[in-house]
Design an enzyme around this catalytic site. Structure first.
Site, PDB file in Angstrom:
ATOM      1  N   ASP A 187       0.836  -1.089  -0.028  1.00  0.00           N
ATOM      2  CA  ASP A 187      -0.008  -0.077   0.174  1.00  0.00           C
ATOM      3  C   ASP A 187       0.765   1.315   0.114  1.00  0.00           C
ATOM      4  O   ASP A 187       1.829   1.259   0.812  1.00  0.00           O
ATOM      5  CB  ASP A 187      -0.950  -0.089   1.179  1.00  0.00           C
ATOM      6  CG  ASP A 187      -1.931   1.236   1.183  1.00  0.00           C
ATOM      7  OD1 ASP A 187      -2.998   0.647   0.565  1.00  0.00           O
ATOM      8  OD2 ASP A 187      -1.600   2.148   1.819  1.00  0.00           O
ATOM      9  N   ILE A 188       0.372   2.245  -0.528  1.00  0.00           N
ATOM     10  CA  ILE A 188       1.384   3.420  -0.904  1.00  0.00           C
ATOM     11  C   ILE A 188       0.931   4.259   0.364  1.00  0.00           C
ATOM     12  O   ILE A 188      -0.317   4.566   0.381  1.00  0.00           O
ATOM     13  CB  ILE A 188       1.045   4.219  -2.075  1.00  0.00           C
ATOM     14  CG1 ILE A 188       1.286   3.361  -3.395  1.00  0.00           C
ATOM     15  CG2 ILE A 188       1.876   5.432  -2.348  1.00  0.00           C
ATOM     16  CD1 ILE A 188       1.026   4.082  -4.808  1.00  0.00           C
ATOM     17  N   ASN A 195      -2.839  12.743  -4.068  1.00  0.00           N
ATOM     18  CA  ASN A 195      -3.926  13.324  -4.676  1.00  0.00           C
ATOM     19  C   ASN A 195      -4.417  14.697  -4.243  1.00  0.00           C
ATOM     20  O   ASN A 195      -4.694  15.383  -5.086  1.00  0.00           O
ATOM     21  CB  ASN A 195      -5.098  12.449  -4.378  1.00  0.00           C
ATOM     22  CG  ASN A 195      -4.852  11.117  -5.289  1.00  0.00           C
ATOM     23  OD1 ASN A 195      -4.244  11.055  -6.416  1.00  0.00           O
ATOM     24  ND2 ASN A 195      -5.672  10.023  -4.713  1.00  0.00           N
ATOM     25  N   HIS A 200      -5.460  14.377  -8.877  1.00  0.00           N
ATOM     26  CA  HIS A 200      -5.654  12.787  -9.140  1.00  0.00           C
ATOM     27  C   HIS A 200      -4.795  12.529 -10.474  1.00  0.00           C
ATOM     28  O   HIS A 200      -4.448  11.406 -10.454  1.00  0.00           O
ATOM     29  CB  HIS A 200      -7.121  12.474  -9.321  1.00  0.00           C
ATOM     30  CG  HIS A 200      -7.724  12.645  -8.125  1.00  0.00           C
ATOM     31  ND1 HIS A 200      -7.669  11.388  -7.407  1.00  0.00           N
ATOM     32  CD2 HIS A 200      -8.886  13.344  -7.415  1.00  0.00           C
ATOM     33  CE1 HIS A 200      -8.691  11.609  -5.992  1.00  0.00           C
ATOM     34  NE2 HIS A 200      -9.193  12.829  -6.217  1.00  0.00           N
ATOM     35  N   ASP A 204      -2.575   9.438 -10.380  1.00  0.00           N
ATOM     36  CA  ASP A 204      -2.601   8.274 -11.110  1.00  0.00           C
ATOM     37  C   ASP A 204      -1.276   7.723 -11.854  1.00  0.00           C
ATOM     38  O   ASP A 204      -0.983   6.621 -11.938  1.00  0.00           O
ATOM     39  CB  ASP A 204      -3.603   8.559 -12.246  1.00  0.00           C
ATOM     40  CG  ASP A 204      -5.170   8.609 -11.964  1.00  0.00           C
ATOM     41  OD1 ASP A 204      -5.317   8.233 -10.706  1.00  0.00           O
ATOM     42  OD2 ASP A 204      -5.929   8.881 -12.777  1.00  0.00           O
ATOM     43  N   GLU A 230      -5.306   1.835  -3.925  1.00  0.00           N
ATOM     44  CA  GLU A 230      -3.644   2.226  -4.185  1.00  0.00           C
ATOM     45  C   GLU A 230      -2.882   0.693  -3.616  1.00  0.00           C
ATOM     46  O   GLU A 230      -1.891   0.893  -3.101  1.00  0.00           O
ATOM     47  CB  GLU A 230      -2.955   3.409  -3.421  1.00  0.00           C
ATOM     48  CG  GLU A 230      -3.193   3.301  -1.990  1.00  0.00           C
ATOM     49  CD  GLU A 230      -4.470   4.139  -1.563  1.00  0.00           C
ATOM     50  OE1 GLU A 230      -4.632   4.123  -0.198  1.00  0.00           O
ATOM     51  OE2 GLU A 230      -5.410   3.811  -2.277  1.00  0.00           O
TER      52      GLU A 230
END
Length: 310
Positions: A187-188, A195, A200, A204, A230
């Protein structure tokens, strides 16, 4: 053969009366609009349609008396096979033949004498090149659509459904063969902040680059999928907990040291990774993913940018 009834044509061979006109068998064959050839057991052309001449070579005016091998070596081999089947009272299945870069469907019928001996065969060739091209294009399109249906549109990783299907098959195989496997849940860290700060579109790009980093450091046999916003999961076949931790550390360090250029903005991120190795209660990917997910949240709770395992 039709009786001619005219004295001047008595005892003449290969003649047919049609509407008061006389045509030869050669003329009849030449006028047939599809590729047709009459071939003897030696592979000699006896009669052929004009359409067959065009198949072979537009400059050739007459194939009669020529060997089929001059037109197609594969066709000559087929004729030898055909007569072996005829002698066994078997039929020749419809098949395909390539001549001058075109594909033809070939239908074969034996000509037998009163004793049943096949002395020649009638061969009809239908050009199916265009149909084959269409079939190939449709097959490629279906293959592409199937591929796209299994992929996440942003990262090009497997989507959650396809990832789980593949992993469940591999888990069943591993349990049958009693081999180890592990799952990483990545997970980031603070991705919402990325974001909120940059938008966003930048988020992305960062997510896509992180996915690429993970794939670059994994083996070809590892299964990588995007299973959440994510969140990326990696199934590691033939890998125990120690091997999984070593790979996870390699990925964590690689991402930490990377600088992602997103719309002229340099962004750095870290990841938290949870790991679980196979245990008796891990019957499906969901079972082991729960433990890997829990380990990942432990990594988050313990300061992020770290690895935990259960």
């Amino acid at each position: 053969m039709v009786s001619l009834g005219a004295d001047k044509y008595k005892n003449k061979k290969n003649l047919i009366e049609v509407g008061g006109e006389i045509i030869t068998l050669e003329q009849l064959f030449a006028a047939i609009p599809v590729s047709v050839v009459l071939v003897d057991r030696k592979g000699d052309h006896i009669l052929n349609s004009q359409a067959l001449v065009a198949v072979n070579n537009p400059k050739v005016q007459d194939l009669a008396g020529r060997k089929v091998s001059e037109m197609s070596p594969e066709g000559a081999q087929n004729i030898e096979r055909d007569f072996k089947l005829f002698d066994q009272n078997k039929t020749v299945p419809t098949h395909e033949l390539v001549i001058n870069d075109k594909i033809y469907k070939v239908s074969v019928t034996p000509l037998r004498n009163e004793s049943g001996y096949a002395f020649a065969e009638l061969v009809v060739l239908t050009d199916i090149t265009e149909n084959k091209d269409t079939e190939h294009k449709l097959a490629e399109l279906n293959k592409k659509l199937k591929y796209l249906a299994s992929r996440d549109g942003l990262t090009n990783l497997l989507n959650k459904s396809s990832y789980c299907q593949i992993c469940n098959k591999l888990i069943n195989l591993a349990r049958r063969e009693n081999t180890p496997f592990s799952v990483m849940f990545i997970d980031i860290d603070y991705f919402k902040k990325v974001n909120d700060t940059y938008g966003h579109a930048v988020g992305d790009i960062v997510l896509k680059r992180v996915a690429e980093c993970i794939v670059e450091n994994c083996r070809k046999s590892d299964i990588v999928g995007r299973v959440g916003g994510e969140e990326i999961a990696v199934y590691l076949p033939q890998t125990d907990c120690y091997g999984a931790v070593a790979l996870a550390e390699k990925i964590r360090t690689y991402i930490e040291q990377s600088k992602f250029d997103a719309e002229e903005i340099i962004v750095t991120v870290t990841v938290s990774i949870g790991i679980s190795a196979n245990k008796p209660h891990h019957k499906t990917i969901e079972d082991i993913k729960k433990d890997a997910d829990a380990a990942m949240y432990m990594a988050k709770s313990n300061g992020r940018n770290r690895i935990e395992y259960l």
